[in-house]
Write a protein that holds these residues in place. Structure first.
Motif, mmCIF file in Angstrom:
data_model
loop_
_atom_site.group_PDB
_atom_site.id
_atom_site.type_symbol
_atom_site.label_atom_id
_atom_site.label_comp_id
_atom_site.label_asym_id
_atom_site.label_seq_id
_atom_site.Cartn_x
_atom_site.Cartn_y
_atom_site.Cartn_z
ATOM 1 N N LEU A 50 0.764 -1.212 -0.122
ATOM 2 C CA LEU A 50 -0.010 0.110 -0.077
ATOM 3 C C LEU A 50 0.762 1.229 -0.026
ATOM 4 N N ASP A 51 2.013 1.164 0.767
ATOM 5 C CA ASP A 51 2.820 2.426 0.938
ATOM 6 C C ASP A 51 4.213 1.885 1.061
ATOM 7 N N ARG A 52 4.997 2.067 -0.017
ATOM 8 C CA ARG A 52 6.497 1.410 0.005
ATOM 9 C C ARG A 52 7.303 2.345 0.931
ATOM 10 N N ASP A 53 7.038 3.601 1.130
ATOM 11 C CA ASP A 53 7.920 4.404 1.828
ATOM 12 C C ASP A 53 7.793 4.045 3.435
ATOM 13 N N ARG A 54 6.498 3.616 3.615
ATOM 14 C CA ARG A 54 6.068 3.369 5.057
ATOM 15 C C ARG A 54 6.204 1.842 5.395
ATOM 16 N N GLY A 55 6.303 1.173 4.230
ATOM 17 C CA GLY A 55 6.474 -0.502 4.389
ATOM 18 C C GLY A 55 5.066 -0.982 4.638
ATOM 19 N N LEU A 56 4.238 -0.099 4.305
ATOM 20 C CA LEU A 56 2.635 -0.841 4.674
ATOM 21 C C LEU A 56 2.219 -1.600 3.744
ATOM 22 N N VAL A 57 1.849 -2.791 4.027
ATOM 23 C CA VAL A 57 1.200 -3.862 3.060
ATOM 24 C C VAL A 57 -0.223 -4.432 3.627
ATOM 25 N N VAL B 63 -1.456 -2.753 12.052
ATOM 26 C CA VAL B 63 -2.130 -1.405 12.125
ATOM 27 C C VAL B 63 -3.464 -1.431 12.001
ATOM 28 N N ALA B 64 -4.042 -2.184 11.212
ATOM 29 C CA ALA B 64 -5.306 -2.502 10.843
ATOM 30 C C ALA B 64 -5.718 -3.578 10.526
ATOM 31 N N ILE C 272 -0.133 -4.317 7.833
ATOM 32 C CA ILE C 272 1.126 -4.477 8.566
ATOM 33 C C ILE C 272 2.302 -3.643 8.235
ATOM 34 N N GLU C 273 3.150 -3.343 9.055
ATOM 35 C CA GLU C 273 4.245 -2.366 8.464
ATOM 36 C C GLU C 273 5.379 -3.421 8.328
ATOM 37 N N ALA C 274 5.913 -3.539 7.332
ATOM 38 C CA ALA C 274 7.091 -4.581 6.962
ATOM 39 C C ALA C 274 8.173 -3.508 7.583
ATOM 40 N N ALA C 275 9.433 -4.779 7.479
ATOM 41 C CA ALA C 275 10.797 -4.077 7.647
ATOM 42 C C ALA C 275 11.403 -4.085 6.452
ATOM 43 N N GLU C 276 12.643 -2.937 6.442
ATOM 44 C CA GLU C 276 13.480 -2.884 5.511
ATOM 45 C C GLU C 276 14.543 -4.173 5.643
ATOM 46 N N VAL C 277 14.237 -5.089 4.506
ATOM 47 C CA VAL C 277 15.190 -6.453 4.721
ATOM 48 C C VAL C 277 15.397 -6.870 3.343
ATOM 49 N N GLY C 278 16.473 -7.179 2.942
ATOM 50 C CA GLY C 278 16.786 -7.513 1.698
ATOM 51 C C GLY C 278 17.440 -9.090 1.976
ATOM 52 N N ASP C 279 18.689 -9.376 1.802
ATOM 53 C CA ASP C 279 19.220 -10.608 1.912
ATOM 54 C C ASP C 279 19.614 -10.556 3.496
ATOM 55 N N VAL C 280 19.624 -11.868 4.049
ATOM 56 C CA VAL C 280 19.982 -12.229 5.339
ATOM 57 C C VAL C 280 20.979 -13.516 5.079
ATOM 58 N N VAL C 281 21.495 -13.687 6.255
ATOM 59 C CA VAL C 281 22.408 -14.850 6.197
ATOM 60 C C VAL C 281 21.663 -16.081 7.135
ATOM 61 N N HIS C 282 21.577 -17.151 6.437
ATOM 62 C CA HIS C 282 20.748 -18.358 6.809
ATOM 63 C C HIS C 282 21.639 -19.300 7.294
#
Length: 763
Positions: free
Chosen positions: A409-416, A472-473, A513-523
Motif C-alpha cells: 500500500l505504501d512502500r515508503d512506510r512499508g505498509l502492506v 496497524v489495521a 502490517i508495517e514490514a521491515a526493510e530487509v533484503g538478503d539475510v544470512v541463513h
C-alpha cells in the motif's frame, strides 16, 4: 423422455489424421476460439493413418487453455486400465482439470488382435469394461489408504498404489448400444456417448430407459448420468437435419434436448468454417432456446449429487441451506476434493462440510450459516497449525484460503495489506522485490490469519518483534455477520484484542502490517551432537541472549534413536547482509557442542520461509505443550535434558523471542508476555501423549506464560497462563461486546463478562 436438466455442452469430433498432424491441432484450437466446450478424437491405435490419440490429447491440451479434451472413445483392450487411470489423472492435473475419459469395450477385433490383445466376445468385452471401471476409479481414490486389489477375469491389480488424484472429478463416458452395456452405464458410468449414425428411431428413448432403470436399481439418480451424442456431417447449405441456416440446426437439436435428454452435442467435422459457425451461431442460439423452454416447463437444472455422496452427509447440517455465495466451492464428504480439505497439517479431520468463501462478504455468509447449524465449526487460513484447531469431526470448517492477496500500500512506510488466507512464504516472495519482509514463523505454508492473530514468533523476531506487533489495521467478520475494520481510530479496543486473541472475536479477512526493510539475510543451519544435552542447551540460550539483535535462533532437539545420538538442529538467521558481522556471531555457535553438519548462505529472506503448498493429510495428532521462558537456567536445562533422554517427547524446541519482542508495552496488545526470551514447545505422539502433562508439572516453576499456538491443552488453568489476569479481564469485557454468545470459542475461548459499560473497554 424427460429433459434431465444438465447444462448444455457443445464440442467437436475430429479425425486424428497423421498425414497433416498440425491440421487436427489447428481444428482443436478453432473449436476453442469458436466458444465451444469440448474437443474429442477417435481412437484407433491399430490404424497407422492416425496419430496416437493419447499423444494427441496431451498435445492439444497443452495447445489450448480452456476447452475440455476427450477420446471418443478410447480403445480399452489396448490401454490397460491401471495405466490409463494414471495417464488420465496426469493429463487432468497438467491441463487444470480439462480431461474427460471416453471409453469403449472395443470393436474391429481383427485389428485389435493383430496389435497383441486377446480376442473377446461382446459379453466378455462388457465384463472387461466393468472391471476396468473399478480399477480406474480405485486408482483415483486417494482417500483410501490401502493398496488397490481387484481380481477380475480380464483385468487385475494386486496391491497397486493409488494416485495421483486428478484435478477434478474426471467424468467417464461410455460408448454403448446393447442392453448389457447400457445397464453398465446406468450402474457405473457418468455419461452415455453413442453416435447418431448408429441409432435407429426410438433407440435414444430405449437406451435412456435402460440406463435409468439400471441406475435406480444401483441406488443412483438417473440425472447423475449425462447423455451425449455424436453428430455426423452437418452443413450450412442444403435441407434436412443439420443442414441449412443455424436456426434450422437449432430446430433439429432442440427436441433431442427436451424429449431425449441429450445435453452434449459433439459435431463430427474437419471443416474449420463449419466448426466456427457451430460455435459462434448455433451454440448460443441453442442455449437460448433450451433455457427458454426449460423456464417455461419449470425444469430442474444443475448438477446432481450422487446418492452415495448424499449418504455421507452428517446430521446437524442444513446442506440445502448453504448460501448461494458458497455453494459452488463447498465440499462435502463424498466429494472428490474432500480428501484435500478435510485435514490440517497434523490432524486428520472429518468435517461434515468445508466452506471456502471467495471474498469477505461470503465469509459473512459462512459465519451466519455456520452458527445456525447444530455442529461445531472451525476456521482455517493455512491449516498448518500444530494444535489441529483448523478442522474437526462432523462440523463445519470455514476455510479462507481464497483470500490470499498481497498488496504493497505504501512502500515508503512499508505498509502492506494481506489477505487472511495468504501463505507466509508467498507473502515473503511478493515483498522481496520491494526490499521488505515480515517476520512470520519458521515455515512458509503457515497461513496469515492464524499466525497474525496469535503472535508470530519468527526468524527476524529479535530485530523485528512479533508479527502482530506491527499490525496497524484488521478487517474481520464478527459473530453477528458485521464486516468491521479496526485500527487506531476505528474501534481501537478491538484491534488490541485481535493482536493476540483474534480467534475469540471473529474471522480475520485482511490485515495491514508495517514490514521491515530487509533484503538478503544470512541463513545458517548447524546440527550438533546433543548427547551432553543440559550444558549444550544452556550455553546455546546464553549465547543467543548475548548476541546482537540481528541474530535470531531456533533450536530443535530430537532424542537419540538406535545408534544415532540426540541431535540439536539449530537455525540461525542474521537479519541483514553484513556477512562479516554474521560470521563473527556464527563462529561462536561452533564451540557449543560437537558439530555434525553446518551450512551458511546469504539468501533473500523469502528463501528462509519458502511456501511448498504441501497437501495436508493429517496423521497421528500430537499432544503439544508450550511455555515461555525468561532465561534457560541450569535447572531448566537439566529438566529438558531428562525429558529428551526419557524419550517421552518426539521433539523439543526453543525459539528466541526476546529483543524487539520485549520492547513492546505488555498492555499494548492482547499478547502480554514481554519479559521472556524463549518460547518452549514439546510434542508427543501415540503412547507418549499420556506422560507429557507430568513432565509439564515438573517444568512449570520455570515457565511464565503460554503461547497459545503451541498448546493443545485448553483447560482453564492453561487459559490463565495464555493471558495474564488483567489481559484476561479486559478480553472478557470485550468478548461480551463482540461475541456474547461465544460463537468463536475454538481457540482458548474467553468467558464474556456481562453488563459492560463501553467506557471501560480501553481501561
Amino acid at each position: 423422455m424427460p429433459d434431465y436438466g444438465h447444462d448444455l455442452v457443445l464440442g467437436t469430433f475430429l479425425t486424428p489424421a497423421a498425414k497433416n498432424p498440425q491440421q487436427v491441432v489447428a481444428l482443436a484450437q478453432t473449436t476453442e476460439r469458436a466458444g465451444l466446450d469440448l474437443v474429442t478424437f477417435q481412437d484407433h491405435p491399430y490404424q497407422p493413418a492416425f496419430l496416437d490419440t493419447w499423444t494427441l490429447l496431451a498435445w492439444v491440451a497443452a495447445s489450448t487453455s480452456r476447452v475440455q479434451v476427450a477420446g471418443n472413445v478410447l480403445n480399452l483392450p489396448l490401454r490397460p486400465p491401471a495405466v490409463l487411470a494414471r495417464a488420465a489423472a496426469s493429463l487432468d492435473l497438467l491441463s487444470g482439470g480439462r480431461f474427460a475419459l471416453g471409453l469403449g469395450s472395443g470393436a474391429f477385433w481383427d485389428a485389435i488382435v493383430a496389435m497383441g490383445s486377446p480376442r473377446l466376445t461382446p459379453g466378455e468385452g462388457v465384463d472387461a469394461l466393468d472391471e476396468a471401471l473399478d480399477i480406474i476409479r480405485g486408482i483415483w481414490d486417494t482417500d483410501e489408504r490401502a493398496p488397490l486389489r481387484i481380481h477380475g477375469t480380464h483385468h487385475r491389480v494386486d496391491g497397486a498404489k493409488r494416485g495421483p488424484a486428478p484435478a477434478h472429478d474426471i467424468p467417464i463416458w461410455v460408448g454403448a448400444y446393447k442392453p448389457r452395456m447400457l445397464a453398465l452405464v446406468g450402474r457405473k458410468a457418468d455419461g452415455w456417448l453413442p453416435s447418431l449414425g448408429y441409432l435407429k428411431d426410438g433407440d435414444l428413448a430405449v437406451g435412456n430407459a435402460r440406463i435409468d432403470e439400471s441406475a435406480q436399481a444401483a441406488g443412483r439418480d438417473p440425472r447423475e448420468i449425462r447423455r451425449l451424442l455424436n453428430l455426423g456431417g452437418g452443413s450450412f447449405s442444403g435441407a434436412g437435419f443439420l443442414q441449412g441456416p443455424p436456426e434450422r440446426w437449432v430446430d433439429g437439436l432442440l427436441p433431442l434436448v427436451l424429449e431425449d435428454g441429450i445435453s452434449t452435442f459433439v459435431l463430427g467435422s474437419d471443416d474449420a468454417a463449419t466448426i466456427a459457425r457451430f460455435g459462434e451461431e448455433v451454440a448460443p442460439a441453442l442455449r437460448e432456446a433450451v433455457a427458454s423452454a426449460r423456464g417455461t416447463a419449470g425444469t430442474v437444472t444443475g448438477s446432481v449429487r450422487p446418492a452415495a455422496a448424499l449418504a455421507r452427509r452428517r446430521t446437524g447440517i442444513d446442506y440445502d441451506g448453504i448460501p448461494d455465495s458458497l455453494v459452488a466451492t463447498a465440499v462435502e464428504p463424498g466429494d472428490r476434493e474432500y480428501g484435500r480439505v478435510r485435514s490440517s497439517y497434523v490432524y486428520a479431520g472429518s468435517p461434515g462440510l468445508v466452506l471456502r468463501p471467495q471474498d469477505a462478504e461470503a465469509v459473512r455468509d459462512a459465519v451466519l450459516f455456520a452458527r445456525a447449524q447444530e455442529v461445531p465449526f472451525a476456521v482455517r487460513s493455512g491449516g498448518h497449525g500444530i494444535s489441529g484447531r483448523s478442522t474437526n469431526d462432523g462440523g463445519v470448517v470455514v476455510d479462507v484460503g481464497a483470500l490470499d492477496t498481497v498488496e504493497v500500500l505504501d512502500r515508503d512506510r512499508g505498509l502492506v495489506r494481506l489477505g487472511a488466507g495468504a501463505r507466509w512464504g508467498d507473502v515473503a516472495a511478493a515483498l522481496s522485490p520491494h526490499g521488505l519482509a515480515i517476520s512470520s514463523g519458521d515455515y512458509g505454508d503457515v497461513g496469515v490469519g492464524g499466525l497474525v492473530t496469535a503472535g508470530g514468533q519468527g526468524f527476524l523476531g529479535r530485530s523485528y518483534g512479533l508479527t502482530l506487533d506491527h499490525v496497524v489495521a484488521a478487517e474481520l467478520v464478527l459473530a453477528d455477520g458485521r464486516l468491521v475494520r479496526t485500527d487506531a481510530v476505528h474501534e481501537p479496543d478491538l484491534l488490541w484484542a485481535v493482536r493476540g486473541a483474534g480467534a475469540n472475536f471473529g474471522i480475520l479477512t485482511a490485515v495491514e502490517i508495517e514490514a521491515a526493510e530487509v533484503g538478503d539475510v544470512v541463513h545458517a543451519t548447524i546440527i550438533f551432537d546433543a548427547t551432553d544435552t543440559a550444558p549444550f542447551v544452556q550455553a546455546w540460550a546464553e549465547l543467543v541472549e548475548s548476541s546482537p539483535r540481528e541474530l535470531t535462533s531456533f533450536l530443535t532437539l530430537v532424542p537419540a534413536r538406535g545408534n544415532d545420538p540426540a541431535v540439536g538442529y539449530t537455525i540461525v538467521v542474521w537479519a541483514d547482509d553484513d556477512t562479516d558481522a554474521a560470521v563473527v556471531a556464527l563462529e561462536r555457535f561452533l564451540d557449543l557442542a560437537p558439530v555434525l553438519q553446518q551450512q551458511a548462505q546469504l539468501v533473500p529472506y523469502a528463501a528462509t520461509v519458502a511456501a511448498h503448498h504441501g497437501e495436508h493429510t493429517g496423521g497421528s495428532a500430537p499432544a503439544t505443550r508450550g511455555g515461555l521462558v525468561d532465561h534457560v537456567t541450569p535447572e531448566l536445562a537439566a529438566l529438558l535434558a531428562d525429558l529428551l533422554a526419557a524419550g517421552d517427547a518426539d521433539m523439543l524446541q526453543l525459539r528466541a523471542v526476546g529483543g524487539a519482542v520485549n520492547d513492546v508495552d505488555p498492555a499494548a496488545t492482547a499478547y502480554a508476555h514481554r519479559t521472556q526470551n524463549f518460547s518452549l514447545l514439546a510434542a508427543a505422539r501415540g503412547s507418549r501423549r499420556a506422560g507429557i502433562d507430568a513432565w509439564w508439572e515438573r517444568l512449570s516453576p520455570h515457565l511464565h506464560g503460554v503461547y497459545l499456538s503451541f498448546e493443545t491443552n485448553q483447560s482453564p488453568a492453561r487459559l490463565a497462563e495464555v493471558f495474564p489476569p488483567e489481559t484476561l479481564a479486559r478480553l472478557g469485557r470485550l468478548k461480551s461486546l463482540y461475541d456474547p454468545d461465544r460463537v468463536f470459542d475454538g481457540n482458548f475461548g474467553v468467558t464474556p463478562t456481562p453488563d459492560v459499560d463501553r467506557a471501560t473497554m480501553t481501561t
